[in-house]
Design a protein around this motif. Structure first.
Motif, PDB file in Angstrom:
ATOM      1  N   GLN A   1      27.141  66.586  96.897  1.00 59.71           N
ATOM      2  CA  GLN A   1      26.656  66.566  95.523  1.00 59.71           C
ATOM      3  C   GLN A   1      25.381  67.380  95.381  1.00 59.71           C
ATOM      4  O   GLN A   1      25.146  68.007  94.347  1.00 59.71           O
ATOM      5  N   SER A   2      24.567  67.403  96.440  1.00 57.45           N
ATOM      6  CA  SER A   2      23.320  68.183  96.371  1.00 57.45           C
ATOM      7  C   SER A   2      23.614  69.681  96.296  1.00 57.45           C
ATOM      8  O   SER A   2      22.933  70.422  95.576  1.00 57.45           O
ATOM      9  N   VAL A   3      24.651  70.154  97.031  1.00 60.64           N
ATOM     10  CA  VAL A   3      25.023  71.568  96.975  1.00 60.64           C
ATOM     11  C   VAL A   3      25.529  71.919  95.588  1.00 60.64           C
ATOM     12  O   VAL A   3      25.214  72.982  95.029  1.00 60.64           O
ATOM     13  N   VAL A   4      26.326  71.025  94.990  1.00 60.46           N
ATOM     14  CA  VAL A   4      26.831  71.253  93.635  1.00 60.46           C
ATOM     15  C   VAL A   4      25.663  71.384  92.663  1.00 60.46           C
ATOM     16  O   VAL A   4      25.635  72.284  91.809  1.00 60.46           O
ATOM     17  N   SER A   5      24.695  70.519  92.770  1.00 66.97           N
ATOM     18  CA  SER A   5      23.542  70.551  91.879  1.00 66.97           C
ATOM     19  C   SER A   5      22.746  71.846  92.049  1.00 66.97           C
ATOM     20  O   SER A   5      22.320  72.463  91.067  1.00 66.97           O
ATOM     21  N   VAL A   6      22.546  72.278  93.302  1.00 64.61           N
ATOM     22  CA  VAL A   6      21.804  73.517  93.567  1.00 64.61           C
ATOM     23  C   VAL A   6      22.535  74.720  92.968  1.00 64.61           C
ATOM     24  O   VAL A   6      21.916  75.610  92.376  1.00 64.61           O
ATOM     25  N   HIS A   7      23.875  74.772  93.110  1.00 65.46           N
ATOM     26  CA  HIS A   7      24.648  75.899  92.563  1.00 65.46           C
ATOM     27  C   HIS A   7      24.474  76.014  91.049  1.00 65.46           C
ATOM     28  O   HIS A   7      24.305  77.106  90.508  1.00 65.46           O
ATOM     29  N   VAL A   8      24.519  74.869  90.359  1.00 64.14           N
ATOM     30  CA  VAL A   8      24.371  74.901  88.904  1.00 64.14           C
ATOM     31  C   VAL A   8      22.954  75.325  88.528  1.00 64.14           C
ATOM     32  O   VAL A   8      22.760  76.126  87.596  1.00 64.14           O
ATOM     33  N   GLN A   9      21.961  74.822  89.232  1.00 60.93           N
ATOM     34  CA  GLN A   9      20.564  75.198  88.950  1.00 60.93           C
ATOM     35  C   GLN A   9      20.349  76.697  89.164  1.00 60.93           C
ATOM     36  O   GLN A   9      19.697  77.368  88.349  1.00 60.93           O
ATOM     37  N   GLN A  10      20.894  77.241  90.247  1.00 59.68           N
ATOM     38  CA  GLN A  10      20.761  78.671  90.511  1.00 59.68           C
ATOM     39  C   GLN A  10      21.430  79.494  89.409  1.00 59.68           C
ATOM     40  O   GLN A  10      20.896  80.525  88.982  1.00 59.68           O
ATOM     41  N   LEU A  11      22.562  79.043  88.943  1.00 61.17           N
ATOM     42  CA  LEU A  11      23.285  79.756  87.883  1.00 61.17           C
ATOM     43  C   LEU A  11      22.462  79.745  86.596  1.00 61.17           C
ATOM     44  O   LEU A  11      22.345  80.772  85.902  1.00 61.17           O
ATOM     45  N   GLU A  12      21.899  78.600  86.257  1.00 60.13           N
ATOM     46  CA  GLU A  12      21.075  78.503  85.048  1.00 60.13           C
ATOM     47  C   GLU A  12      19.838  79.391  85.167  1.00 60.13           C
ATOM     48  O   GLU A  12      19.431  80.037  84.189  1.00 60.13           O
ATOM     49  N   GLU A  13      19.240  79.466  86.361  1.00 64.42           N
ATOM     50  CA  GLU A  13      18.077  80.332  86.558  1.00 64.42           C
ATOM     51  C   GLU A  13      18.450  81.809  86.414  1.00 64.42           C
ATOM     52  O   GLU A  13      17.710  82.594  85.811  1.00 64.42           O
ATOM     53  N   ASP A  14      19.621  82.180  86.946  1.00 64.47           N
ATOM     54  CA  ASP A  14      20.055  83.567  86.838  1.00 64.47           C
ATOM     55  C   ASP A  14      20.313  83.961  85.384  1.00 64.47           C
ATOM     56  O   ASP A  14      20.012  85.080  84.963  1.00 64.47           O
ATOM     57  N   LEU A  15      20.888  83.022  84.612  1.00 65.49           N
ATOM     58  CA  LEU A  15      21.224  83.315  83.224  1.00 65.49           C
ATOM     59  C   LEU A  15      20.026  83.146  82.293  1.00 65.49           C
ATOM     60  O   LEU A  15      19.999  83.728  81.197  1.00 65.49           O
ATOM     61  N   GLY A  16      19.090  82.316  82.694  1.00 65.53           N
ATOM     62  CA  GLY A  16      17.900  82.091  81.870  1.00 65.53           C
ATOM     63  C   GLY A  16      18.116  81.119  80.733  1.00 65.53           C
ATOM     64  O   GLY A  16      17.304  81.064  79.797  1.00 65.53           O
ATOM     65  N   VAL A  17      19.216  80.341  80.781  1.00 63.42           N
ATOM     66  CA  VAL A  17      19.497  79.343  79.742  1.00 63.42           C
ATOM     67  C   VAL A  17      20.063  78.097  80.394  1.00 63.42           C
ATOM     68  O   VAL A  17      20.712  78.183  81.445  1.00 63.42           O
ATOM     69  N   PRO A  18      19.849  76.922  79.794  1.00 66.22           N
ATOM     70  CA  PRO A  18      20.483  75.708  80.323  1.00 66.22           C
ATOM     71  C   PRO A  18      21.952  75.673  79.947  1.00 66.22           C
ATOM     72  O   PRO A  18      22.326  76.014  78.825  1.00 66.22           O
ATOM     73  N   LEU A  19      22.772  75.279  80.876  1.00 67.31           N
ATOM     74  CA  LEU A  19      24.217  75.201  80.641  1.00 67.31           C
ATOM     75  C   LEU A  19      24.691  73.764  80.479  1.00 67.31           C
ATOM     76  O   LEU A  19      25.709  73.523  79.815  1.00 67.31           O
ATOM     77  N   LEU A  20      23.970  72.830  81.092  1.00 76.82           N
ATOM     78  CA  LEU A  20      24.372  71.429  81.074  1.00 76.82           C
ATOM     79  C   LEU A  20      23.217  70.549  80.624  1.00 76.82           C
ATOM     80  O   LEU A  20      22.047  70.828  80.954  1.00 76.82           O
ATOM     81  N   GLU A  21      23.544  69.502  79.900  1.00 73.20           N
ATOM     82  CA  GLU A  21      22.580  68.465  79.556  1.00 73.20           C
ATOM     83  C   GLU A  21      22.891  67.254  80.423  1.00 73.20           C
ATOM     84  O   GLU A  21      24.002  66.736  80.400  1.00 73.20           O
ATOM     85  N   ARG A  22      21.921  66.838  81.212  1.00 74.06           N
ATOM     86  CA  ARG A  22      22.131  65.780  82.192  1.00 74.06           C
ATOM     87  C   ARG A  22      21.457  64.499  81.731  1.00 74.06           C
ATOM     88  O   ARG A  22      20.285  64.516  81.356  1.00 74.06           O
ATOM     89  N   THR A  23      22.191  63.407  81.753  1.00 76.93           N
ATOM     90  CA  THR A  23      21.617  62.085  81.526  1.00 76.93           C
ATOM     91  C   THR A  23      22.057  61.207  82.679  1.00 76.93           C
ATOM     92  O   THR A  23      22.843  61.614  83.534  1.00 76.93           O
ATOM     93  N   THR A  24      21.568  59.994  82.702  1.00 80.42           N
ATOM     94  CA  THR A  24      21.944  59.092  83.803  1.00 80.42           C
ATOM     95  C   THR A  24      23.411  58.683  83.709  1.00 80.42           C
ATOM     96  O   THR A  24      24.009  58.263  84.696  1.00 80.42           O
ATOM     97  N   ARG A  25      23.993  58.784  82.503  1.00 74.42           N
ATOM     98  CA  ARG A  25      25.365  58.321  82.312  1.00 74.42           C
ATOM     99  C   ARG A  25      26.393  59.447  82.265  1.00 74.42           C
ATOM    100  O   ARG A  25      27.536  59.269  82.657  1.00 74.42           O
ATOM    101  N   ARG A  26      26.022  60.626  81.753  1.00 69.80           N
ATOM    102  CA  ARG A  26      27.027  61.665  81.564  1.00 69.80           C
ATOM    103  C   ARG A  26      26.413  63.055  81.634  1.00 69.80           C
ATOM    104  O   ARG A  26      25.196  63.217  81.571  1.00 69.80           O
ATOM    105  N   VAL A  27      27.295  63.997  81.795  1.00 68.19           N
ATOM    106  CA  VAL A  27      26.919  65.412  81.794  1.00 68.19           C
ATOM    107  C   VAL A  27      27.679  66.071  80.655  1.00 68.19           C
ATOM    108  O   VAL A  27      28.902  65.911  80.540  1.00 68.19           O
ATOM    109  N   SER A  28      26.985  66.800  79.809  1.00 68.58           N
ATOM    110  CA  SER A  28      27.628  67.481  78.683  1.00 68.58           C
ATOM    111  C   SER A  28      27.172  68.928  78.642  1.00 68.58           C
ATOM    112  O   SER A  28      26.152  69.303  79.238  1.00 68.58           O
ATOM    113  N   LEU A  29      27.908  69.733  77.938  1.00 70.38           N
ATOM    114  CA  LEU A  29      27.622  71.156  77.836  1.00 70.38           C
ATOM    115  C   LEU A  29      26.653  71.448  76.702  1.00 70.38           C
ATOM    116  O   LEU A  29      26.739  70.855  75.611  1.00 70.38           O
ATOM    117  N   THR A  30      25.748  72.369  76.952  1.00 68.03           N
ATOM    118  CA  THR A  30      24.918  72.908  75.880  1.00 68.03           C
ATOM    119  C   THR A  30      25.756  73.931  75.102  1.00 68.03           C
ATOM    120  O   THR A  30      26.835  74.335  75.560  1.00 68.03           O
TER     121      THR A  30
END
Length: 309
Positions: free
Chosen positions: A29-58
Motif C-alpha cells: 500500500q505504501s508503494v501505491v501511495s508513493v506512485h500516486v503522489q509522484q504522479l500528482e507532483e509531475d502533473l502539478g495538480v491533485p488527482l485524488l481527494e483522500r479521507t479516512t473513509r473513501r478516496v474520490s477523484l478531483t
C-alpha cells in the motif's frame, strides 16, 4: 510520468481504495501511495481527494482518468499486435488440403505467405475429403481447405467459394453451345473418373443417377493430372471441379460449364470446433481464403457466361 504510475492511479481510481488497488496490483500500500503522489507532483495538480473513509477523484482526476483509460487500452492493443507479429517470425503451420485445391491454386498462395513470414515453417498434407477432415480431428493439421462434407459435428466450417463442376473434353469433341454443355451430351462420351471414395466421384455418380444415365467409367485414376493426359489422348471426358483445371492450361482439351443440371460444390475453411488457431495459422488461413476468393472471380465470370448461353 511512467506506465507504472498511471497503472497504479487507474487501479486506485477504479477501485476507490488504496488497499484494494495494492491487492489488485500485488504491491504494498505504501508503494501505491508513493506512485500516486509522484504522479500528482509531475502533473502539478491533485488527482485524488483522500479521507479516512473513501478516496474520490478531483475534477482534474476525472479528466486524467478518461484520457488514461484510452491511452492504456491503445498501449495494450499495440503490445498484443507486437507479440503476435513476433510469433509470426517463427512457428509452424500445418495445412490440410484436398488435391483439387492443392494442385494448382494453393502453391502460389503458400509461396506468398512464405515470403511475408519466412520464419514460419509450413507443412502441407494432401488428402481426399474424409482423410482431410480426419487429419483436422486428429490435430495432424491446424486447418484444412476443401469441400464441405455434411453430417459432421466436430468442425467449424466457414464457406469460402462456390466451385462449379465443369466438363473437360478433348478438342476433337466440338460443342455447338460454346462454353456450356448438358449432362445428357456428356453421358454419350466415354467417361474418365477419379476413384470411388472421393467427393467428386460421389457427386458425379449421383448426378448421373438422378438424371437416369448409366455411369461406367472407361478409366479410373488416382491423380487428376492423369485424367488430363487421358483427355489429351482423346480417350474420354471427365467432370471435375473448376478449381482442378490448370489456370494456364495449354493442351488438347477444353472446358465447358455443365448445365441441365448445373452442379457446384462449396469450398470451405475447416477447423476443429472450439480450437483457437495460433496467430501464424490464423493469418495463413485468412490469406488462403482471401486469395481463393480473388482467384475465383474468373470462375464467377465463367458461370455467368454459361447461364446466358
Amino acid at each position: 510520468m511512467n506506465i507504472r504510475q498511471i497503472e497504479t492511479f487507474l487501479a486506485v481510481a477504479e477501485s476507490g481504495s488504496f488497499r484494494r488497488a495494492a491487492e489488485l496490483l500485488h504491491r504494498s500500500q505504501s508503494v501505491v501511495s508513493v506512485h500516486v503522489q509522484q504522479l500528482e507532483e509531475d502533473l502539478g495538480v491533485p488527482l485524488l481527494e483522500r479521507t479516512t473513509r473513501r478516496v474520490s477523484l478531483t475534477p482534474e482526476g476525472r479528466t486524467f482518468l478518461l484520457r488514461c483509460k484510452g491511452v492504456m487500452a491503445d498501449l495494450k492493443e499495440v503490445a498484443q499486435q507486437l507479440r503476435e507479429e513476433s510469433i509470426l517470425r517463427r512457428g509452424r503451420v500445418s495445412i490440410g488440403a484436398a488435391p483439387s485445391v492443392s494442385t494448382h491454386r494453393l502453391p502460389p498462395i503458400i509461396a506468398a505467405y512464405q515470403r511475408l513470414y519466412p520464419g514460419v515453417t509450413l507443412e502441407l498434407h494432401e488428402a481426399f475429403a474424409k482423410g482431410m477432415y480426419n487429419d483436422v480431428l486428429e490435430r495432424v493439421t491446424d486447418f484444412a481447405i476443401g469441400p464441405r462434407v455434411s453430417g459432421l459435428k466436430d468442425f467449424d466450417i466457414q464457406p469460402i467459394i462456390r466451385d462449379p463442376i465443369v466438363a473437360v473434353l478433348p478438342n476433337s469433341i466440338a460443342l455447338n453451345t460454346g462454353s456450356t454443355v448438358t449432362l445428357k451430351r456428356i453421358a454419350r462420351e466415354p467417361q474418365l473418373s477419379m476413384p470411388r471414395g472421393t467427393a467428386i466421384r460421389e457427386t458425379v455418380e449421383r448426378a448421373f443417377q438422378d438424371a437416369g444415365f448409366d455411369f461406367s467409367p472407361r478409366f479410373e485414376v488416382m491423380h487428376q493430372q492423369t485424367l488430363f493426359s487421358l483427355i489429351e489422348a482423346g480417350l474420354g471426358v471427365t467432370l471435375l471441379p473448376f478449381m482442378s483445371v490448370p489456370p494456364d492450361r495449354k493442351g488438347q482439351y477444353h472446358v465447358a460449364v455443365l448445365k441441365d443440371p448445373a452442379i457446384t460444390r462449396e469450398i470451405c475453411l475447416i477447423t476443429l470446433k472450439g480450437k483457437k488457431l495460433s496467430p501464424a495459422a490464423s493469418t495463413c488461413a485468412e490469406m488462403i481464403a482471401s486469395e481463393l476468393q480473388s482467384q475465383f472471380k474468373q470462375s464467377s465470370q465463367l458461370q455467368r457466361r454459361g447461364s446466358k448461353t
